[in-house]
Enzyme design. Structure first.
Site, mmCIF file in Angstrom:
data_model
loop_
_atom_site.group_PDB
_atom_site.id
_atom_site.type_symbol
_atom_site.label_atom_id
_atom_site.label_comp_id
_atom_site.label_asym_id
_atom_site.label_seq_id
_atom_site.Cartn_x
_atom_site.Cartn_y
_atom_site.Cartn_z
ATOM 1 N N VAL A 51 -6.247 -2.780 -1.609
ATOM 2 C CA VAL A 51 -6.981 -3.583 -2.846
ATOM 3 C C VAL A 51 -8.318 -3.364 -2.884
ATOM 4 O O VAL A 51 -9.022 -3.442 -3.956
ATOM 5 C CB VAL A 51 -6.568 -5.171 -2.569
ATOM 6 C CG1 VAL A 51 -7.126 -6.163 -3.277
ATOM 7 C CG2 VAL A 51 -5.027 -5.243 -2.654
ATOM 8 N N ALA A 52 -8.995 -3.393 -1.651
ATOM 9 C CA ALA A 52 -10.678 -3.096 -1.568
ATOM 10 C C ALA A 52 -10.931 -1.738 -2.301
ATOM 11 O O ALA A 52 -11.926 -1.948 -3.043
ATOM 12 C CB ALA A 52 -10.930 -3.018 -0.002
ATOM 13 N N LYS A 53 -10.203 -0.928 -2.296
ATOM 14 C CA LYS A 53 -10.575 0.498 -2.989
ATOM 15 C C LYS A 53 -10.312 0.099 -4.337
ATOM 16 O O LYS A 53 -11.163 0.748 -5.316
ATOM 17 C CB LYS A 53 -9.835 1.597 -2.393
ATOM 18 C CG LYS A 53 -10.254 1.904 -0.983
ATOM 19 C CD LYS A 53 -9.259 2.982 -0.481
ATOM 20 C CE LYS A 53 -9.969 3.354 1.310
ATOM 21 N NZ LYS A 53 -9.275 4.276 1.544
ATOM 22 N N ASP B 47 0.974 28.535 35.982
ATOM 23 C CA ASP B 47 0.835 27.462 34.934
ATOM 24 C C ASP B 47 -0.549 26.772 34.688
ATOM 25 O O ASP B 47 -0.975 26.187 33.870
ATOM 26 C CB ASP B 47 1.593 26.136 35.569
ATOM 27 C CG ASP B 47 0.803 25.442 36.665
ATOM 28 O OD1 ASP B 47 0.590 26.339 37.474
ATOM 29 O OD2 ASP B 47 0.358 24.199 36.541
ATOM 30 N N GLY C 213 0.734 -1.258 0.007
ATOM 31 C CA GLY C 213 0.002 -0.093 -0.118
ATOM 32 C C GLY C 213 0.680 1.258 -0.131
ATOM 33 O O GLY C 213 0.668 2.182 -0.564
ATOM 34 N N ASP D 197 5.783 5.212 7.717
ATOM 35 C CA ASP D 197 5.701 3.738 8.309
ATOM 36 C C ASP D 197 6.566 3.120 9.374
ATOM 37 O O ASP D 197 7.666 3.848 9.802
ATOM 38 C CB ASP D 197 5.873 2.646 7.043
ATOM 39 C CG ASP D 197 4.638 1.953 7.369
ATOM 40 O OD1 ASP D 197 3.747 2.038 8.162
ATOM 41 O OD2 ASP D 197 4.619 1.104 6.499
ATOM 42 N N ARG E 133 8.399 -11.229 2.171
ATOM 43 C CA ARG E 133 9.538 -11.166 3.385
ATOM 44 C C ARG E 133 9.489 -12.654 3.711
ATOM 45 O O ARG E 133 9.455 -13.033 4.859
ATOM 46 C CB ARG E 133 8.601 -10.748 4.764
ATOM 47 C CG ARG E 133 8.358 -9.216 4.440
ATOM 48 C CD ARG E 133 7.489 -8.619 5.634
ATOM 49 N NE ARG E 133 6.797 -7.481 4.953
ATOM 50 C CZ ARG E 133 5.594 -6.550 5.590
ATOM 51 N NH1 ARG E 133 5.217 -7.265 6.687
ATOM 52 N NH2 ARG E 133 5.452 -5.476 4.954
ATOM 53 N N ASP F 117 2.582 32.383 41.037
ATOM 54 C CA ASP F 117 1.802 31.076 41.297
ATOM 55 C C ASP F 117 2.611 30.040 42.155
ATOM 56 O O ASP F 117 3.837 30.206 41.874
ATOM 57 C CB ASP F 117 1.228 30.505 39.943
ATOM 58 C CG ASP F 117 0.476 29.244 40.120
ATOM 59 O OD1 ASP F 117 -0.265 29.131 41.261
ATOM 60 O OD2 ASP F 117 0.797 28.219 39.403
HETATM 61 P P1 ADP Z 1 -0.342 -4.096 1.970
HETATM 62 O O1 ADP Z 1 -0.030 -2.733 2.085
HETATM 63 O O2 ADP Z 1 -0.434 -4.571 3.359
HETATM 64 O O3 ADP Z 1 0.373 -4.755 0.823
HETATM 65 P P2 ADP Z 1 -2.695 -2.962 0.465
HETATM 66 O O4 ADP Z 1 -3.734 -3.699 -0.096
HETATM 67 O O5 ADP Z 1 -2.977 -1.739 1.248
HETATM 68 O O6 ADP Z 1 -1.875 -4.217 1.416
HETATM 69 O O7 ADP Z 1 -1.766 -2.716 -0.598
HETATM 70 C C1 ADP Z 1 -1.225 -3.593 -1.615
HETATM 71 C C2 ADP Z 1 -0.918 -2.752 -2.851
HETATM 72 O O8 ADP Z 1 0.082 -3.613 -3.609
HETATM 73 C C3 ADP Z 1 -2.213 -2.291 -3.771
HETATM 74 O O9 ADP Z 1 -1.914 -1.035 -4.092
HETATM 75 C C4 ADP Z 1 -2.033 -3.444 -4.891
HETATM 76 O O10 ADP Z 1 -2.522 -2.702 -6.007
HETATM 77 C C5 ADP Z 1 -0.581 -3.702 -4.940
HETATM 78 N N1 ADP Z 1 -0.350 -5.087 -5.611
HETATM 79 C C6 ADP Z 1 -0.723 -6.064 -4.924
HETATM 80 N N2 ADP Z 1 -0.325 -7.298 -5.901
HETATM 81 C C7 ADP Z 1 0.324 -6.671 -6.863
HETATM 82 C C8 ADP Z 1 1.030 -7.370 -7.813
HETATM 83 N N3 ADP Z 1 0.918 -8.605 -8.033
HETATM 84 N N4 ADP Z 1 1.720 -6.424 -8.363
HETATM 85 C C9 ADP Z 1 1.890 -5.041 -8.157
HETATM 86 N N5 ADP Z 1 1.062 -4.518 -7.368
HETATM 87 C C10 ADP Z 1 0.586 -5.255 -6.423
HETATM 88 C C1 G6P Z 2 2.872 -2.638 3.918
HETATM 89 C C2 G6P Z 2 3.810 -1.858 4.654
HETATM 90 C C3 G6P Z 2 4.776 -1.067 3.979
HETATM 91 C C4 G6P Z 2 5.652 -1.995 3.099
HETATM 92 C C5 G6P Z 2 4.758 -3.160 2.326
HETATM 93 C C6 G6P Z 2 5.299 -4.158 1.459
HETATM 94 O O1 G6P Z 2 2.158 -1.853 3.043
HETATM 95 O O2 G6P Z 2 2.798 -0.946 5.399
HETATM 96 O O3 G6P Z 2 5.754 -0.286 4.745
HETATM 97 O O4 G6P Z 2 6.702 -1.689 2.360
HETATM 98 O O5 G6P Z 2 3.849 -3.716 3.246
HETATM 99 O O6 G6P Z 2 6.109 -4.921 2.514
HETATM 100 P P1 G6P Z 2 7.677 -4.995 2.280
HETATM 101 O O7 G6P Z 2 8.300 -5.699 3.549
HETATM 102 O O8 G6P Z 2 7.969 -5.924 1.103
HETATM 103 O O9 G6P Z 2 8.343 -3.603 2.017
#
Ligand code: ADP
Ligand code: G6P
Length: 744
Positions: free
Chosen positions: A386-388, A688, A30, A142, A320, A507
């Site tokens: 992703v939901a959005k 104060d 995200g 973050d 990770r 005071d």
């Molecule tokens: P998190 O931040 O925990 O990973 P989020 O749902 O907030 O979860 O964000 C995931 C983001 O990663 C989304 O913007 C999504 O479009 C992007 N994403 C997920 N899968 C892929 C992928 N295979 N390639 C590129 N972007 C991806």
């Molecule tokens: C979440 C965290 C981000 C992190 C991302 C991907 O969105 O909030 O700080 O960058 O996951 O994880 P990674 O460990 O691959 O950076």
């Protein structure tokens, strides 16, 4: 020109090495996807880690990486293998990530990792300081960089620093288990603005700051050092247009379809009532992947009519993978998918299509636009973009979002079907509801969510954050102008020395002495006696200690001193060689009636106590949990205000005390009475407390009024603490008094 510096551990581009060549792809997650659009827009530099350890690079590849990074308006913080191990995998992802997501059983507390976390945060600070110029705005992101704001503020106190946490901030009960909790809070408080996705995370943070650092908070502001830090929630949006337009473009018949799209179409066209359910996430234990698979199994068992018709398309992006819990999750997911596919599959149908890889953006759009339902079931998620994104791609306003109420996004997406990810029965029923939802209802729900997503896009989110950060600059400027710095002190001392007749109001609690849990512990020390004696001995200077305390306590502490004292906020006056006399004509017949009410509050609020003075009753709540104290004091004020009407009583709110007094006795009235006794040409008042504000307001415009602490005040200046009060008063005692003038 001033620029924005974005700092996060992960850069928006992910670099991998293949045969001495570098391979660049966009980062997932995200933070990187969301901030990318903000970065592309304005004049900004993004500082972060390339994703490669230093040991993996030789001179040639390092140069290539460097070039690629610069090309993308980024700068690099190099990390060694050891740092990647201890800072990234270790402290960030084995301590902070699980703890902040309430996975306490996965959380490890290793001192070695903590040491490395501090070192790497310092390393980030060095790179930031190399690039930061005056006027730049710094935006730190973050949980990997919680200490960074503190390190930057230390070196560059005048820069504006914003911090945004992309994951939940846990409740105090969880956060308190963290061994380095104070250091981390202080690190974050290096910022001028701290942002969270939701109000819940914000209030958890405020609660931890209050309880662990004993800081004063005023709504969503924290006074810390000599700064006021603003805490607020900014739910992160997405680049709505990018997803919406990509989905529109996807309908272009002339474009060649991807292999994935062809397979999705095959399923959808196989019969009229075939449907696809989508899930996309990083393979992370917070995302509730096993729960989702099990709930889907339960659904297929409970509603067998859906077998051979619906399919779960599950994209899990590797993440990770050096952390053992992620490896276990991978194994568990593989096994579950295998078991369920084995259990239900037919020759022409497998219930789960599982992809474990990262897909290009175009394929994400294939998935988003082809699936009838998105099933997003994290057990805990800061926001969930992703939901959005799924909603944004639904250009025909069809489709249903099934969303976990544990995701930050659930707070804004009320039109989604919200589920508890641990309730399989509920999920199964909701899935059925989603699959059977009439088109009209889908349209109503999706279009309402789209409207909001379009309006509160990621650009708007960043804009609001920057506006809030800028407004902290204005607060800072006001504070700077009010802070009693050396120049202002010199001017005040000049006025003091050259005046013919001086009047000084002091005071007591929180001003001359620090706050004690028990008011009786705040007796004067030797240094204070000496200071007051010397001040009192200054020629043509009247010193008045003006306090809310009772006269008995002051008689005990200062009975043999010649000081002028006013107690109980202005009821009693004592001057040299005379006894206490009443300044106000006050009654006390109300006290036995109101005391029982205060007693019920003491009974219900452990740690509080009543102080009975001659003409007032005070309820002290210094030792109580701040949140409970806040709740109870609001309650008590409401009760009191309804009772005191027509009784000529007033309720005063002091520093962790509520006091009921006769009439409108206050320090302002008392100070004004002293003022008219002589022809004073230098008037000074310091305090104060809220009760001192009466004094600050009632004294003439020319008076020098000083507040102790950073709360809102009508005083002209402020100093930070009692130590600074004493230093200032000491300067008064050392000032050269021009007695000549007074004799002339
Ligand atoms: P998190 O931040 O925990 O990973 P989020 O749902 O907030 O979860 O964000 C995931 C983001 O990663 C989304 O913007 C999504 O479009 C992007 N994403 C997920 N899968 C892929 C992928 N295979 N390639 C590129 N972007 C991806
Ligand atoms: C979440 C965290 C981000 C992190 C991302 C991907 O969105 O909030 O700080 O960058 O996951 O994880 P990674 O460990 O691959 O950076």
């Amino acid at each position: 020109m001033s620029k924005t510096i974005i700092i996060s551990n992960r850069l928006p581009l992910q670099i991998k090495l293949e045969d001495n060549e570098i391979n660049v792809s966009p980062s997932v997650g995200g933070l990187a996807t969301g901030m990318k659009s903000v970065h592309e827009e304005g004049d900004s530099l993004w500082i972060g880690w390339s994703g490669l350890a230093e040991e993996d690079l030789n001179d040639e590849t390092r140069e290539k990486v460097q070039k690629e990074i610069e090309k993308n308006k980024c700068a690099m913080v190099p990390l060694t293998e050891n740092e990647v191990d201890h800072f990234y995998y270790g402290f960030s992802n084995k301590t902070l990530w699980p703890l902040f997501h309430y996975f306490m059983e996965y959380t490890t507390f290793e001192n070695e990792n903590w040491e490395c976390y501090k070192e790497v945060n310092k390393k980030f600070a060095d790179v930031v300081l190399e690039h930061a110029e005056d006027g730049d705005t710094i935006w730190v992101h973050d949980y990997q960089l919680l200490l960074l704001p503190g390190y930057i503020k230390e070196k560059k106190p005048d820069t504006s620093i914003g911090f945004f946490l992309h994951i939940p901030f846990p409740s105090f009960e969880v956060f308190r288990t963290f061994p380095w909790r104070e250091e981390v809070l202080r690190g974050m408080l290096g910022s001028d603005l701290i942002g969270f996705h939701t109000y819940d995370y914000e209030r958890h943070f405020l609660s931890s700051a209050r309880r662990l650092l004993h800081l004063d908070t005023n709504f969503n502001e924290i006074s810390y050092d000599d700064r006021i830090i603003k805490i607020d929630s900014f739910p992160m949006g997405i680049d709505f247009k990018k997803f919406y337009n990509a989905a529109l473009n996807h309908e272009n018949e002339e474009l060649e379809k991807s292999d994935i799209q062809k397979r999705l179409d095959e399923h959808l066209h196989s019969s009229d009532d075939c449907k696809l359910i989508l899930s996309i996430d990083r393979l992370d234990y917070t995302k509730g992947i096993p729960n989702r698979i099990k709930a889907f199994e339960y659904f297929l068992e409970k509603y067998p009519e859906y077998q051979q018709k619906v399919r779960l398309v599950m994209l899990a992006v590797p993440s990770r993978s050096n952390v053992p819990q992620y490896q276990l999750l991978k194994r568990e997911t593989d096994e579950l998918v295998g078991r369920i596919n084995g259990k239900f599959s037919t020759v022409s149908w497998t219930p789960i299509w599982y992809f474990y890889r990262s897909l290009p953006f175009e394929n994400l759009i294939d998935l988003y636009t082809s699936c009838d339902v998105a099933m997003i079931t994290p057990v805990r998620d800061g926001m969930n973009l992703v939901a959005k994104e799924y909603v944004a791609t639904r250009v025909h306003q069809d489709g249903v979002l099934v969303l976990s109420e544990m995701a930050g996004a659930a707070k804004e997406m009320n039109e989604a079907l919200l589920i508890n990810p641990n309730n399989f029965e509920g999920i199964a029923q909701t899935l059925k509801q989603a699959l059977e939802m009439p088109k009209e209802e889908q349209k109503t729900r999706i279009s309402l969510m789209q409207e909001r997503l379009e309006r509160y896009s990621v650009e708007k989110w960043a804009e609001e954050f920057f506006t809030a950060l800028n407004s902290t600059k204005q607060v800072r400027n006001t504070l700077v102008s009010k802070k009693l710095n050396n120049n202002l002190t010199t001017k005040i001392l000049e006025q003091y020395s050259t005046a013919k007749k001086r009047l000084v109001f002091l005071d007591y609690d929180g001003t001359l002495v620090g706050f004690k849990n028990n008011p009786l512990d705040a007796s004067p020390d030797e240094e204070l006696y000496n200071l007051l004696d010397t001040l009192y001995a200054q020629p043509n200077t009247d010193v008045v200690i003006i306090s809310g305390r009772d006269k008995e306590t002051f008689t005990k502490w200062y009975g043999d001193k010649p000081y002028t004292m006013i107690t109980e906020h202005g009821v009693w006056l004592k001057e040299k060689d005379s006894d206490w006399s009443a300044l106000e004509n006050v009654k006390k017949d109300w006290m036995p009636k109101l005391r029982p009410i205060l007693e019920t509050f003491v009974d219900r609020t452990p740690g509080t106590f009543i102080e009975e003075k001659n003409f007032s009753l005070a309820w002290h709540f210094r030792k109580v949990d701040p949140e409970l104290a806040n709740l109870r004091s609001v309650e008590l004020k409401t009760v009191l205000n309804s009772l005191i009407a027509n009784h000529h009583l007033s309720v005063l709110e002091g520093n962790k005390v509520i006091e009921i007094k006769s009439g409108n006795v206050n320090k302002g009235r008392a100070a004004s009475r002293m003022l008219v006794r002589d022809d004073y040409d230098f008037v000074f008042a310091i305090g104060d407390d809220w009760t001192d504000e009466y004094m600050f307001r009632d004294l003439p415009e020319t008076a020098v009024t000083v507040k102790v602490g950073l709360q809102k005040t009508s005083a002209k200046y402020f100093v930070q603490n009692t130590q600074e009060v004493r230093t200032l008063l000491k300067k008064f005692t050392e000032a050269e008094i021009l007695e000549v003038q007074t004799n002339s």
